[in-house]
Design a protein around this motif. Structure first.
Motif, PDB file in Angstrom:
ATOM      1  N   HIS A 161      28.350  42.227  43.742  1.00 52.96           N
ATOM      2  CA  HIS A 161      29.669  42.193  43.215  1.00 52.96           C
ATOM      3  C   HIS A 161      30.821  42.229  44.159  1.00 52.96           C
ATOM      4  O   HIS A 161      30.361  42.805  45.103  1.00 52.96           O
ATOM      5  CB  HIS A 161      29.638  43.414  42.107  1.00 52.96           C
ATOM      6  N   ARG A 214      37.722  43.414  40.340  1.00 51.70           N
ATOM      7  CA  ARG A 214      38.047  43.451  38.667  1.00 51.70           C
ATOM      8  C   ARG A 214      39.728  43.943  38.693  1.00 51.70           C
ATOM      9  O   ARG A 214      40.275  44.137  39.585  1.00 51.70           O
ATOM     10  CB  ARG A 214      37.125  44.348  37.914  1.00 51.70           C
ATOM     11  N   GLN A 219      25.878  35.123  41.362  1.00 54.80           N
ATOM     12  CA  GLN A 219      26.692  34.290  40.666  1.00 54.80           C
ATOM     13  C   GLN A 219      26.738  34.629  39.136  1.00 54.80           C
ATOM     14  O   GLN A 219      27.633  34.447  38.562  1.00 54.80           O
ATOM     15  CB  GLN A 219      26.317  32.805  40.728  1.00 54.80           C
ATOM     16  N   ASN A 220      25.696  35.028  38.598  1.00 52.73           N
ATOM     17  CA  ASN A 220      25.510  35.746  37.249  1.00 52.73           C
ATOM     18  C   ASN A 220      26.153  36.746  36.765  1.00 52.73           C
ATOM     19  O   ASN A 220      26.441  36.790  35.587  1.00 52.73           O
ATOM     20  CB  ASN A 220      23.919  35.747  37.199  1.00 52.73           C
ATOM     21  N   TYR A 221      26.759  37.610  37.790  1.00 52.76           N
ATOM     22  CA  TYR A 221      27.575  38.739  37.234  1.00 52.76           C
ATOM     23  C   TYR A 221      29.013  38.728  37.843  1.00 52.76           C
ATOM     24  O   TYR A 221      29.366  39.898  38.303  1.00 52.76           O
ATOM     25  CB  TYR A 221      26.669  40.081  37.737  1.00 52.76           C
ATOM     26  N   THR A 222      29.557  37.351  38.091  1.00 55.59           N
ATOM     27  CA  THR A 222      30.972  37.474  38.716  1.00 55.59           C
ATOM     28  C   THR A 222      31.806  36.696  37.830  1.00 55.59           C
ATOM     29  O   THR A 222      31.452  35.553  37.623  1.00 55.59           O
ATOM     30  CB  THR A 222      30.848  36.724  40.002  1.00 55.59           C
ATOM     31  N   PRO A 223      32.692  37.338  37.194  1.00 51.68           N
ATOM     32  CA  PRO A 223      33.631  36.499  36.314  1.00 51.68           C
ATOM     33  C   PRO A 223      34.213  35.338  36.882  1.00 51.68           C
ATOM     34  O   PRO A 223      34.586  35.322  38.104  1.00 51.68           O
ATOM     35  CB  PRO A 223      34.603  37.488  35.874  1.00 51.68           C
ATOM     36  N   ASP A 224      34.496  34.364  36.167  1.00 47.79           N
ATOM     37  CA  ASP A 224      35.142  33.252  36.604  1.00 47.79           C
ATOM     38  C   ASP A 224      36.581  33.410  37.136  1.00 47.79           C
ATOM     39  O   ASP A 224      36.922  32.871  38.131  1.00 47.79           O
ATOM     40  CB  ASP A 224      35.080  32.121  35.519  1.00 47.79           C
ATOM     41  N   TYR A 225      37.096  34.497  36.579  1.00 46.45           N
ATOM     42  CA  TYR A 225      38.749  34.650  36.941  1.00 46.45           C
ATOM     43  C   TYR A 225      38.601  35.119  38.529  1.00 46.45           C
ATOM     44  O   TYR A 225      39.530  34.912  39.207  1.00 46.45           O
ATOM     45  CB  TYR A 225      39.681  35.455  36.037  1.00 46.45           C
ATOM     46  N   PHE A 245      36.101  34.475  40.890  1.00 45.56           N
ATOM     47  CA  PHE A 245      36.065  33.239  41.513  1.00 45.56           C
ATOM     48  C   PHE A 245      37.091  32.544  41.957  1.00 45.56           C
ATOM     49  O   PHE A 245      37.352  32.024  43.024  1.00 45.56           O
ATOM     50  CB  PHE A 245      34.773  32.297  40.858  1.00 45.56           C
ATOM     51  N   LYS A 246      37.931  32.264  40.741  1.00 48.01           N
ATOM     52  CA  LYS A 246      39.065  31.605  41.053  1.00 48.01           C
ATOM     53  C   LYS A 246      40.125  32.237  42.147  1.00 48.01           C
ATOM     54  O   LYS A 246      40.728  31.618  43.088  1.00 48.01           O
ATOM     55  CB  LYS A 246      39.666  31.320  39.816  1.00 48.01           C
ATOM     56  N   GLU A 247      40.381  33.587  41.658  1.00 44.01           N
ATOM     57  CA  GLU A 247      41.213  34.403  42.759  1.00 44.01           C
ATOM     58  C   GLU A 247      40.866  34.234  44.160  1.00 44.01           C
ATOM     59  O   GLU A 247      41.563  34.145  44.899  1.00 44.01           O
ATOM     60  CB  GLU A 247      41.216  35.677  42.391  1.00 44.01           C
TER      61      GLU A 247
END
Length: 333
Positions: free
Chosen positions: A177, A181, A211-217, A219-221
């Motif tokens: 992770h 957050r 990848q399955n436990y990382t929020p998209d926001y 990744f974008k940041e």
């Protein structure tokens, strides 16, 4: 120092099981009576524990990391002292006294709408002590080895390094992770977010991200950040061991150009008892290689091992695994 329990030989004597003709690791460790003695110590490494899981509870994780320090000690103190284990290089400092904070956390009502905020307040109090201890160790020219506890303590480590070095510190984080957050309240999932917000975190690399436990926001940041980067575990799974080690060295080369800390979240290790145990992840022997490789870098300032959560009736010796990580770190390849 308030909030910290210094160890001495008597503290650990009952944990060491001796055998005639043999010397245990715990027999050869050094201690201090006061933090002011740190700088005069001949030991290169300073080891201490943080027996808590407050930040993990605040992140809706599985508690149990508070037991990792004791499990680690029981194993580490009883390994052999020989020409390879190098116990004389380690000063056993002690542990952060988490009893009062843990007691308060246990008595909070989960139905209270402010339950998580209250846990965050306790985690913030812990941050202050952790940062002070790490700052004292690094300022004395020593390398800290910290056994948690939750990954919330990464913030205290970074803050302490920042205070000692008077500049942001780089971090290489072996983790499933990002712990980036939102910064609504303190918990184990936002230590790096708070550090980034306060401009005390330099270059940040996450190695083995799931990848399955990382929020998209998130990744974008990260993608938009010039100082943050990640390597997905899923992009490494089909590669050879040599290729994975090469990828780790590439991330290390980037972070180790300046003062840096190595963070190891045990969630990244396959089947390791942890707050977010996973059936997939790095094999433990590969993680041992990562630690050895990183320990060779001249700019390393600390190793933090966190999120290990020993479980009863489980066929895995968590304490022994943690002790291997420590001896790998103090005895580079």
């Amino acid at each position: 120092m308030e909030g910290f329990k210094l160890y001495n030989h008597k503290t650990i004597a009952n944990l060491i099981s001796g055998r005639e003709g043999e010397t245990r690791f715990g027999d050869e460790l050094s201690f201090i009576r006061d933090f002011n003695e740190l700088e005069d110590s001949k030991s290169r490494y300073v080891l201490f524990g943080i027996p808590e899981d407050i930040g993990i509870r605040g992140n809706s994780g599985k508690p149990g990391a508070s037991k990792a320090w004791d499990a680690c000690l029981k194993s580490l103190l009883n390994i052999q002292a020989n020409q390879y284990t190098n116990p004389e290089s380690v000063l056993l400092l002690g542990e952060i006294d988490c009893k009062e904070l843990m007691s308060k956390a246990a008595n909070f009502d989960r139905e209270d709408p402010n339950y998580f905020v209250k846990l965050g307040e306790l985690a913030s109090k812990l941050d202050v002590i952790v940062s002070d201890v790490v700052a004292r160790i690094i300022s004395a020219g020593k390398i800290a080895i910290i056994v948690g506890g939750g990954h919330n303590n990464a913030y205290g480590n970074i803050k302490g390094a920042f205070k000692a070095l008077a500049k942001p510190v780089n971090i290489l984080n072996i983790d499933a992770h990002t712990d980036l957050r939102k910064t609504d309240y303190r918990h184990s999932g936002n230590g790096f977010s708070f550090a980034r917000k306060e401009n005390i975190l330099g270059k940040y690399r996450v190695f083995g991200l799931h990848q399955n436990y990382t929020p998209d926001y998130i990744f974008k940041e990260i993608i938009q950040s010039p100082n943050d980067h990640f390597r997905l575990f899923e992009h490494l799974t089909l590669k050879s061991s040599e290729s994975i080690i090469k990828a780790f060295r590439e991330e290390l080369d980037f972070t180790a150009q300046e003062d840096f800390g190595l963070e190891l979240d045990c969630d990244a290790i396959k089947d390791f008892p942890s707050s977010a145990q996973s059936p997939t992840g790095f094999p433990i022997n590969m993680v041992r290689n990562f630690i050895k490789i990183a320990s060779e870098e001249k700019n390393i300032r600390y190793l933090h091992i966190c999120e290990a959560a020993p479980q009863e009736n489980q066929n895995f010796d968590t304490g022994k695994a943690l002790s291997y990580f420590i001896t790998d770190f103090i005895n580079p390849a």
